[in-house]
Design a protein around this motif. Structure first.
Motif, PDB file in Angstrom:
ATOM      1  N   GLY A 105     -97.181 -68.378  19.101  1.00 23.15           N
ATOM      2  CA  GLY A 105     -97.896 -69.510  18.515  1.00 23.15           C
ATOM      3  C   GLY A 105     -99.233 -69.050  17.949  1.00 23.15           C
ATOM      4  N   THR A 106     -99.844 -68.077  18.607  1.00 23.88           N
ATOM      5  CA  THR A 106    -101.126 -67.541  18.140  1.00 23.88           C
ATOM      6  C   THR A 106    -100.971 -66.955  16.739  1.00 23.88           C
ATOM      7  N   TRP A 132    -107.862 -75.513  23.702  1.00 28.31           N
ATOM      8  CA  TRP A 132    -107.436 -74.176  24.140  1.00 28.31           C
ATOM      9  C   TRP A 132    -108.520 -73.202  23.690  1.00 28.31           C
ATOM     10  N   LYS A 252     -93.461 -70.488  26.191  1.00 29.64           N
ATOM     11  CA  LYS A 252     -93.193 -71.278  27.399  1.00 29.64           C
ATOM     12  C   LYS A 252     -91.778 -71.835  27.411  1.00 29.64           C
TER      13      LYS A 252
HETATM   14  N1  PMP Z   1    -101.748 -73.047  21.469  1.00 26.65           N
HETATM   15  C1  PMP Z   1    -101.932 -73.543  22.692  1.00 26.65           C
HETATM   16  C2  PMP Z   1    -102.459 -74.925  22.839  1.00 26.65           C
HETATM   17  C3  PMP Z   1    -101.626 -72.776  23.813  1.00 26.65           C
HETATM   18  O1  PMP Z   1    -101.823 -73.278  25.025  1.00 26.65           O
HETATM   19  C4  PMP Z   1    -101.102 -71.480  23.637  1.00 26.65           C
HETATM   20  C5  PMP Z   1    -100.711 -70.605  24.778  1.00 26.65           C
HETATM   21  N2  PMP Z   1    -101.455 -70.668  25.908  1.00 26.65           N
HETATM   22  C6  PMP Z   1    -100.931 -71.003  22.344  1.00 26.65           C
HETATM   23  C7  PMP Z   1    -101.259 -71.812  21.280  1.00 26.65           C
HETATM   24  C8  PMP Z   1    -100.446 -69.620  22.067  1.00 26.65           C
HETATM   25  O2  PMP Z   1     -99.116 -69.411  22.291  1.00 26.65           O
HETATM   26  P1  PMP Z   1     -98.493 -67.949  22.278  1.00 26.65           P
HETATM   27  O3  PMP Z   1     -98.655 -67.391  23.631  1.00 26.65           O
HETATM   28  O4  PMP Z   1     -97.072 -68.172  21.894  1.00 26.65           O
HETATM   29  O5  PMP Z   1     -99.215 -67.146  21.252  1.00 26.65           O
END
Ligand code: PMP
Length: 402
Positions: A105-106, A132, A252
């Motif tokens: 997601g990042t 976050w 997740k």
């Molecule tokens: N957005 C939010 C709100 C998150 O909580 C997280 C993960 N903690 C992410 C993005 C990032 O996800 P990823 O680990 O898949 O990069």
């Protein structure tokens, strides 16, 4: 002079401080509620059966690892579109969604941020207060000024805490046209409080009226009320005719944290415009890391593309969601049984993996130092790390510091 010269390198950052502190803690009862990770009832990181089944099939027919296309595995991108926008979505059918595989997601957020910097170089980014912790840093590093909109208010609900929706809406109404608004599509991190569907309608109306750009971060689809239910907010934005950005994370929902599987989807006004957007997203990817890795994307594509495995995934994701909700209830009941008189039932109205507990920094520090129970100083606890073995201990510990 014996003192060392000032270093030319910036100082270390405390990003992983809490985890390191937890690992070094010798308390045999220690519990880590600080991280944003789902653990099963045995306190273990799950390896989903659907993932194992997909990997088994992949191992039986090993394939060479050539470079993927810049935007990733085509079947993966198509599956993401179905999940995020719905299988029958008109915008998908009309070729108006550009979806690219991203590194978690990042990675989706970062590709979106780089693209937005090109098309809206002077925009400000608004994130929720709180949000976050990586949102601010990520958009700041992409070159944007980052401001906040009110979100959580500890004084709401007679001091039990809640959403300051009026404040949120007022800030959005006052935003300059073109402002980028980062919204949590579901399961708000860190508070666990989501706005209602009717409140989403109001947000959408303001986004449209003020000509803002909505960027929906969907890192927890399926952890709130269900895959389709959590995705419904995206359909609302689309129905309003808005050109939204959506980042997706499977970290997740597939328990594939380390495989870095995510995506970015952008809705264009026409197919022609969307094709141009896709080519710009590819430039952003090319100049960041060239193309995405193969394995995690192949697993997710295999699971989502096979009806049996997909049903298994939905079942396993549903079990995670139900277990978290059961832990919320156990936490409320356990705190009461441990003698806490304050009404803690708000924990069951929160949703997703986190709970803003309302505990102060001092109380959180005491929880760590006296009981080995780790949450963040803001009072955030990961309820997805509670289980039938540690819940009583955690309740006793919280009761002693409240
Ligand atoms: N957005 C939010 C709100 C998150 O909580 C997280 C993960 N903690 C992410 C993005 C990032 O996800 P990823 O680990 O898949 O990069």
């Amino acid at each position: 002079c014996l003192c060392s010269p000032p270093s030319k390198w910036p100082p270390a950052t405390p990003i992983l401080g809490l985890n390191e502190q937890f690992n070094a803690d010798t308390n045999p009862n220690k519990v880590n509620l600080g991280v944003g990770v789902y653990f099963d009832d045995n306190g273990k990181l799950p390896l989903l059966q659907c993932v194992q089944a997909a990997e088994k099939t992949m191992m039986e027919k090993p394939t060479a690892r050539g470079y993927l296309p810049i935007d990733g595995i085509a079947a993966y991108d198509a599956a993401v579109k179905g999940l995020v926008f719905g299988a029958d979505s008109e915008v998908v059918k009309g070729g108006r969604v550009a979806t690219v595989q991203a590194i978690g997601g990042t990675g989706g957020l970062k590709i979106g941020a780089d693209f937005l910097k090109k098309i809206s170089p002077n925009a400000t980014v608004l994130i929720s207060d709180p949000s976050w912790e990586n949102h601010r840093a990520l958009f700041t590093n992409a070159g944007f000024p980052v401001d906040t909109y009110p979100y959580f208010d500890q004084s709401a609900n007679g001091g039990l805490g809640g959403i300051n929706f009026e404040g949120m809406l007022a800030k959005l109404k006052a935003a300059a046209a073109g402002t980028i608004v980062l919204l949590h599509a579901c399961c708000h991190n860190p508070t666990g409080y989501d706005i209602t569907p009717a409140q989403w309608d109001q947000v959408i109306a303001v986004v449209k009226e003020r000509n803002l750009t909505a960027f929906l971060d969907m890192a927890y689809q399926g952890f709130g009320y269900g895959i389709a239910e959590d995705g419904a907010v995206i359909a609302k934005f689309v129905a309003a005719g808005l050109n939204i950005f959506v980042s997706t994370s499977f970290s997740k929902s597939f328990s594939l944290y380390g495989e870095r599987v995510g995506a970015l989807s952008v809705v264009g006004s026409t197919k022609e415009e969307t094709d141009r957007v896709l080519s710009q997203l590819k430039i952003a990817i090319r100049t960041n890391y060239s193309n995405p890795p193969t394995h995690g994307g192949a697993i997710v594509a295999a699971v989502l593309g096979n009806p049996e495995l997909r049903a298994l995934w939905e079942k396993e994701l549903g079990e995670m969601r139900v277990r978290i909700k059961a832990m919320r209830q156990k936490l409320v009941d356990g705190l009461k049984a441990a003698g806490v008189t304050k009404d803690m039932s708000f924990i069951t109205t929160q949703i997703g993996m986190f709970s803003y507990s309302g505990l102060s920094k001092d109380q959180m520090v005491r929880l760590r130092s006296e009981f080995g129970v780790y949450g963040t100083d803001t009072g955030r606890m990961c309820v997805a790390a509670l289980n039938s073995k540690n819940i009583d201990y955690v309740c006793q510990a919280i009761a002693k510091v409240i």
